[in-house]
Design a protein around this motif. Structure first.
Motif, PDB file in Angstrom:
ATOM      1  N   GLU A  96      64.960  55.174   6.921  1.00 50.71           N
ATOM      2  CA  GLU A  96      64.766  55.874   8.199  1.00 50.71           C
ATOM      3  C   GLU A  96      66.075  56.332   8.818  1.00 50.71           C
ATOM      4  N   GLU A  97      67.183  55.719   8.379  1.00 56.01           N
ATOM      5  CA  GLU A  97      68.486  56.089   8.946  1.00 56.01           C
ATOM      6  C   GLU A  97      68.786  57.574   8.743  1.00 56.01           C
ATOM      7  N   LYS A  98      68.288  58.131   7.672  1.00 55.32           N
ATOM      8  CA  LYS A  98      68.489  59.554   7.375  1.00 55.32           C
ATOM      9  C   LYS A  98      67.987  60.437   8.508  1.00 55.32           C
ATOM     10  N   TYR A  99      66.932  59.992   9.190  1.00 56.86           N
ATOM     11  CA  TYR A  99      66.282  60.820  10.199  1.00 56.86           C
ATOM     12  C   TYR A  99      66.725  60.489  11.627  1.00 56.86           C
ATOM     13  N   PHE A 100      67.525  59.440  11.760  1.00 56.50           N
ATOM     14  CA  PHE A 100      67.965  59.037  13.107  1.00 56.50           C
ATOM     15  C   PHE A 100      69.330  59.672  13.367  1.00 56.50           C
ATOM     16  N   THR A 101      69.301  60.850  13.925  1.00 54.42           N
ATOM     17  CA  THR A 101      70.512  61.624  14.176  1.00 54.42           C
ATOM     18  C   THR A 101      70.898  61.556  15.652  1.00 54.42           C
ATOM     19  N   LYS A 102      72.095  62.003  15.945  1.00 57.23           N
ATOM     20  CA  LYS A 102      72.522  62.075  17.343  1.00 57.23           C
ATOM     21  C   LYS A 102      71.597  62.999  18.134  1.00 57.23           C
ATOM     22  N   LYS A 103      71.169  64.068  17.503  1.00 56.98           N
ATOM     23  CA  LYS A 103      70.262  65.003  18.175  1.00 56.98           C
ATOM     24  C   LYS A 103      68.961  64.309  18.551  1.00 56.98           C
ATOM     25  N   VAL A 104      68.406  63.532  17.633  1.00 60.74           N
ATOM     26  CA  VAL A 104      67.167  62.809  17.920  1.00 60.74           C
ATOM     27  C   VAL A 104      67.378  61.819  19.049  1.00 60.74           C
ATOM     28  N   TRP A 105      68.489  61.084  19.006  1.00 63.80           N
ATOM     29  CA  TRP A 105      68.783  60.121  20.075  1.00 63.80           C
ATOM     30  C   TRP A 105      68.831  60.813  21.433  1.00 63.80           C
ATOM     31  N   GLN A 106      69.505  61.945  21.502  1.00 59.23           N
ATOM     32  CA  GLN A 106      69.643  62.642  22.774  1.00 59.23           C
ATOM     33  C   GLN A 106      68.328  63.243  23.236  1.00 59.23           C
ATOM     34  N   GLU A 107      67.436  63.539  22.302  1.00 61.95           N
ATOM     35  CA  GLU A 107      66.108  64.001  22.686  1.00 61.95           C
ATOM     36  C   GLU A 107      65.292  62.868  23.302  1.00 61.95           C
ATOM     37  N   ILE A 108      65.414  61.675  22.744  1.00 67.22           N
ATOM     38  CA  ILE A 108      64.638  60.532  23.233  1.00 67.22           C
ATOM     39  C   ILE A 108      65.250  59.966  24.507  1.00 67.22           C
ATOM     40  N   PHE A 109      66.566  59.830  24.524  1.00 74.08           N
ATOM     41  CA  PHE A 109      67.289  59.250  25.665  1.00 74.08           C
ATOM     42  C   PHE A 109      68.332  60.230  26.181  1.00 74.08           C
ATOM     43  N   PRO A 110      67.905  61.323  26.800  1.00 78.51           N
ATOM     44  CA  PRO A 110      68.870  62.330  27.265  1.00 78.51           C
ATOM     45  C   PRO A 110      69.841  61.736  28.289  1.00 78.51           C
ATOM     46  N   GLY A 111      71.119  62.035  28.093  1.00 80.22           N
ATOM     47  CA  GLY A 111      72.138  61.564  29.022  1.00 80.22           C
ATOM     48  C   GLY A 111      72.689  60.194  28.705  1.00 80.22           C
ATOM     49  N   GLU A 112      72.091  59.492  27.732  1.00 78.86           N
ATOM     50  CA  GLU A 112      72.556  58.157  27.386  1.00 78.86           C
ATOM     51  C   GLU A 112      73.717  58.222  26.392  1.00 78.86           C
ATOM     52  N   ARG A 113      74.625  57.282  26.526  1.00 72.21           N
ATOM     53  CA  ARG A 113      75.752  57.196  25.609  1.00 72.21           C
ATOM     54  C   ARG A 113      75.265  56.885  24.202  1.00 72.21           C
ATOM     55  N   LEU A 114      75.885  57.522  23.204  1.00 72.27           N
ATOM     56  CA  LEU A 114      75.497  57.280  21.816  1.00 72.27           C
ATOM     57  C   LEU A 114      75.891  55.862  21.403  1.00 72.27           C
TER      58      LEU A 114
ATOM     59  N   PHE B 114      83.773  53.617  33.562  1.00 72.86           N
ATOM     60  CA  PHE B 114      83.148  53.701  32.250  1.00 72.86           C
ATOM     61  C   PHE B 114      81.998  52.714  32.178  1.00 72.86           C
ATOM     62  N   PRO B 115      80.898  52.980  32.841  1.00 73.49           N
ATOM     63  CA  PRO B 115      79.755  52.067  32.796  1.00 73.49           C
ATOM     64  C   PRO B 115      79.212  51.962  31.387  1.00 73.49           C
ATOM     65  N   ARG B 116      78.515  50.824  31.113  1.00 66.00           N
ATOM     66  CA  ARG B 116      78.012  50.557  29.773  1.00 66.00           C
ATOM     67  C   ARG B 116      77.084  51.656  29.302  1.00 66.00           C
ATOM     68  N   THR B 117      76.278  52.162  30.182  1.00 65.42           N
ATOM     69  CA  THR B 117      75.360  53.239  29.843  1.00 65.42           C
ATOM     70  C   THR B 117      74.876  53.860  31.140  1.00 65.42           C
ATOM     71  N   SER B 118      74.297  55.035  31.042  1.00 69.04           N
ATOM     72  CA  SER B 118      73.907  55.711  32.273  1.00 69.04           C
ATOM     73  C   SER B 118      72.628  55.135  32.875  1.00 69.04           C
ATOM     74  N   HIS B 119      71.811  54.450  32.079  1.00 70.17           N
ATOM     75  CA  HIS B 119      70.579  53.814  32.590  1.00 70.17           C
ATOM     76  C   HIS B 119      69.763  54.764  33.453  1.00 70.17           C
ATOM     77  N   PHE B 120      69.415  55.885  32.865  1.00 73.71           N
ATOM     78  CA  PHE B 120      68.701  56.885  33.645  1.00 73.71           C
ATOM     79  C   PHE B 120      67.255  56.514  33.864  1.00 73.71           C
ATOM     80  N   THR B 121      66.646  57.173  34.852  1.00 75.13           N
ATOM     81  CA  THR B 121      65.205  57.152  35.036  1.00 75.13           C
ATOM     82  C   THR B 121      64.741  58.593  35.071  1.00 75.13           C
ATOM     83  N   LEU B 122      63.706  58.906  34.305  1.00 79.42           N
ATOM     84  CA  LEU B 122      63.194  60.263  34.288  1.00 79.42           C
ATOM     85  C   LEU B 122      62.227  60.468  35.449  1.00 79.42           C
ATOM     86  N   VAL B 123      62.439  61.531  36.202  1.00 78.71           N
ATOM     87  CA  VAL B 123      61.536  61.874  37.309  1.00 78.71           C
ATOM     88  C   VAL B 123      61.247  63.367  37.236  1.00 78.71           C
TER      89      VAL B 123
END
Length: 391
Positions: A206-224, A29-38
């Protein structure tokens, strides 16, 4: 001896068991996936995730400063409108390398693909365009000199922030939010998909607009994240090494999201305002101690958190006194014209004396904090041995 052996029989297996649990957790269970986009090899318009090894994750929590007394190169990055005046930069810092993007002029030498996302579009564009020729320290700032969100002890003056900013701390930390005051933004600030009944439309709309969907769009594959927190308001310094821990393609990905998202200019910008700390540190919440920020970050050392807070409390009293002075001055020192006056003998003369006294004390204490911050030993003592690697 028998008692010790019996205790050992219980303690040793328990320690081994706990150690095995910790090892299992870290491996599985790593802290986060720490991806790199290529770029994907067969579809250039898409991206794939490439995870670094476990050893690579350690670099997000440490940096390396030059030997004490060394010089650092800097670049100041900001966006402005054609109507904005940024002459204060050349006047106060004639030798500072700057990259000022004119966001509403596509023909300007430095411009952005689209004027959206407030400062975020400028910051991302600069990194993408200069990924291979970065200065030691890049200062990502707004174009104005004075603003309410700039550090109060420094007169809300960005020139003073730039002048006193400690590049050693930036190099050690990798990422340094230049605002030391934690409110707004800390602690436990933004929650993805917070229920509407819990929204705070005044302090963090701004919290109203910060959704899980937005997070996954910005940081795909990262833990919420459970929460996103850092001091507002998107002014920070980042080391060259820390910027390059993310692949250039990751900045391109985030800028593409910014261009294409259905969120408005302001909403998208505020979402990214509380994402920078994650992008550059992989910590969703980054709320450093205010006294450490001032002392190690700027060489302004009051002698600890308690004394710093006492100074800020006194500053608040001065603000109250000055407000009363204003009321009495506008009323021509006529009690019957002073709003809220109840005849408590605290007239205009009293508040002027009080304001003068507080101002003298504040100036003396601040001057002493500046002197204390000149000494490396004092900074080490005040910020503790852990401060040099504290996030």
């Amino acid at each position: 001896m028998l008692l010790l052996r019996r205790n050992a029989q219980v303690v040793v297996p328990s320690v081994l068991f706990v150690g095995c649990l910790v090892l299992f957790y870290r491996l599985n269970f790593p802290r986060t996936s720490h991806f790199t986009l290529v770029p994907s090899p067969d579809q250039s318009s898409q991206t794939v995730l490439q995870s670094p090894s476990t050893d690579d994750l350690r670099v997000w929590d440490s940096g390396s400063a030059k030997p004490l007394g060394s010089n650092y190169t800097r670049t100041f990055v900001a966006g402005r409108l054609k109507s904005d005046n940024t002459s204060w930069l050349s006047e106060d810092f004639p030798d500072l390398n700057t990259a000022i993007y004119v966001v509403d002029d596509p023909s300007a030498p430095l411009h952005v693909p689209v004027n959206k996302g407030h400062e975020a579009m400028v910051y991302l564009t600069y990194i993408i365009d200069h990924y291979d020729d970065l200065a030691d320290t890049t200062l990502f700032f707004h174009q104005h000199r004075y603003a309410w969100h700039v550090n109060a002890i420094m007169g809300t003056d960005n020139a003073e922030v730039i002048r006193r900013l400690n590049d050693d701390r930036v190099a050690r930390m990798g990422y340094f939010n230049t605002r030391c005051h934690l409110d707004p933004g800390c602690y436990d600030w933004i929650h993805l998909d917070r229920p509407e009944v819990d929204w705070d439309p005044v302090r963090k709309w701004e919290e109203k607009y910060f959704t899980k969907k937005v997070w996954q769009e910005i940081f795909p594959g990262e833990r919420l994240p459970s929460a996103l927190s850092q001091p507002c308001c998107a002014q920070f310094a980042v080391s060259r090494d820390r910027i390059r821990l993310n692949a250039r393609s990751q900045y391109i990905h985030i800028r593409d999201w910014l261009v294409n998202t259905s969120l408005t200019d302001e909403h998208a910008g505020r979402v990214l305002e509380y994402s920078w700390q994650y992008l550059f540190t992989r910590h969703a919440e980054l709320c450093p101690r205010m006294d450490t920020c001032y002392c190690d970050g700027y060489g302004i050392c009051f002698g600890g958190a308690v004394k710093l807070q006492a100074w800020l409390d006194k500053l608040r009293l001065l603000e109250i006194a000055n407000d009363e002075v204003r009321k009495w001055t506008e009323a021509g020192d006529m009690a019957e014209k002073v709003e809220g006056y109840t005849g408590d003998q605290k007239d205009g003369a009293y508040w002027r004396r009080e304001a003068d006294r507080l101002q003298v004390e504040l100036d003396q204490e601040k001057d002493e904090a500046y002197r204390r911050g000149d000494g490396l030993k004092n900074r080490l003592k005040e910020t503790s041995s852990a401060a040099w690697r504290e996030q």
